[in-house]
Design an enzyme around this catalytic site. Structure first.
Site, short mmCIF file in Angstrom:
data_model
loop_
_atom_site.label_atom_id
_atom_site.label_comp_id
_atom_site.label_asym_id
_atom_site.label_seq_id
_atom_site.Cartn_x
_atom_site.Cartn_y
_atom_site.Cartn_z
N ASP A 199 -5.38 30.00 77.23
CA ASP A 199 -5.61 31.37 76.78
C ASP A 199 -5.29 32.39 77.86
O ASP A 199 -4.81 33.49 77.57
CB ASP A 199 -7.07 31.53 76.34
CG ASP A 199 -7.33 30.93 74.96
OD1 ASP A 199 -6.36 30.61 74.26
OD2 ASP A 199 -8.51 30.78 74.60
N ASP A 219 -10.93 41.95 76.86
CA ASP A 219 -12.08 42.76 77.25
C ASP A 219 -11.85 43.49 78.56
O ASP A 219 -11.01 43.11 79.38
CB ASP A 219 -13.35 41.88 77.37
CG ASP A 219 -13.13 40.61 78.18
OD1 ASP A 219 -12.39 40.65 79.18
OD2 ASP A 219 -13.68 39.57 77.81
N ASP A 239 -26.23 43.08 85.47
CA ASP A 239 -25.14 42.47 86.23
C ASP A 239 -23.79 43.06 85.84
O ASP A 239 -22.81 42.89 86.56
CB ASP A 239 -25.10 40.96 85.99
CG ASP A 239 -26.16 40.21 86.77
OD1 ASP A 239 -26.86 40.84 87.58
OD2 ASP A 239 -26.30 38.99 86.56
N LEU A 273 -19.17 36.47 74.15
CA LEU A 273 -19.91 35.42 73.44
C LEU A 273 -20.91 34.75 74.37
O LEU A 273 -22.08 34.54 74.01
CB LEU A 273 -18.94 34.40 72.86
CG LEU A 273 -19.57 33.19 72.15
CD1 LEU A 273 -20.32 33.62 70.90
CD2 LEU A 273 -18.50 32.17 71.79
#
Length: 289
Positions: free
Chosen positions: A68, A143, A172, A187
């Site tokens: 990926d 993202d 964090d 996720l």
């Protein structure tokens, strides 16, 4: 499709042999194969080399050999050209790569026979402003992550959506994810799974020190603004886990839907939920679950 560019992660085990095999298979069917010049030289396929800046415009489709991460990097490179991408999974999970290694040639046969659809995926754009000046602009498929560095201290991030204040997170970090990125870092941080045909943004806190901090689903036309309040801690913006940029106190990161879209080739007969079940079962088996 008759002209295929190959994006190759040379660090993957067995990739050189596979690329040579598929290059011969494609050319035997009358297809044109294009590889970035320096990669072609390392593969001992110099006759297929083309300049890096020409590869994505000459190819009708990019075939990615890797996981990926390799596909995400390729998606950013071709976003401006609209070139579709299909991946052969030589990595770990492979949510984005369409073809598993044992079925590579039958799957490519379906591609040449036109048994595919092209799925457009929403991408994200992150602009960093420092003292009201644009100092960095990044585009990604999965993202944009604003997170702390090596020290085990929380950072303070002030979040706004469309200039409306949400809250200040002691955390964090924060993940702003696309639907495609909902199966990635978001996720693991507790965010929801989202079907890739939707257009929206997810705002997912990473280990927030607040009971009220929960993932948010935001309209795709929204602009998420994150202001860095921490003064001493190391903070970084990372796009797709690959491209990083150091942030300082009072920097503002604006994340929105990119005008560019990723175009992923999807072979007919494979659905999102089928892939989801298969990948999660594989991961469970691998970890003894």
């Amino acid at each position: 499709m008759n002209s295929f560019g190959l994006a190759v992660n040379l660090n993957k085990k067995g990739v050189r042999k596979l690329v040579r095999q598929i290059t011969g298979w494609l050319t035997g069917r009358g297809c044109t194969v294009l590889i970035e010049e320096d990669i072609a030289a390392q593969l001992e396929l110099p006759g297929f080399g083309v300049p890096k800046d020409r590869l994505y415009e000459l190819a009708e489709c990019m075939i990615v050999f890797g996981g990926d991460g390799t596909l995400l990097g390729t998606a950013r490179k071709v976003a401006g050209t609209g070139t579709p991408i299909i991946g052969i999974n030589m990595g770990h999970m492979g949510f984005l790569t369409e073809i598993d290694l044992p079925e590579a040639l039958p799957a490519l046969e379906k591609l040449l026979d036109g048994e595919y659809d092209i799925e457009e995926r929403m991408m994200l754009q992150a602009n960093v402003y420092r003292q009201d000046k644009l100092v960095e602009q990044l585009v990604g498929l999965n993202d944009a992550v604003i997170a702390k560095g090596a020290f085990a201290r929380l950072i303070q991030l002030e979040a706004h959506v469309n200039n409306e204040y949400i809250n200040t997170y002691p955390t964090d970090g924060l993940i702003i994810a696309s639907p495609t990125g909902s199966t990635a870092y978001s996720l693991s941080a507790g965010g929801p799974l989202v079907t890739p045909n939707l257009e929206l943004m997810l705002l997912t806190p990473i280990c927030p020190h607040a009971l009220w901090a929960r993932p948010l689903i935001i309209a795709p036309e929204s602009v998420v603004k994150i202001i860095i309040l921490s003064s001493q801690e190391e903070v970084m913006l990372t796009m797709d886990g690959q491209h990083g940029f150091n942030l300082y106190q009072y920097d503002q990161v604006l994340v929105s839907r990119s005008p560019q879209k990723a175009r992923l080739v999807r072979l007919r007969g494979r659905g999102f939920f089928e892939v989801l079940r298969k990948k999660f079962h594989q991961e469970g088996d691998r970890n003894g679950a």
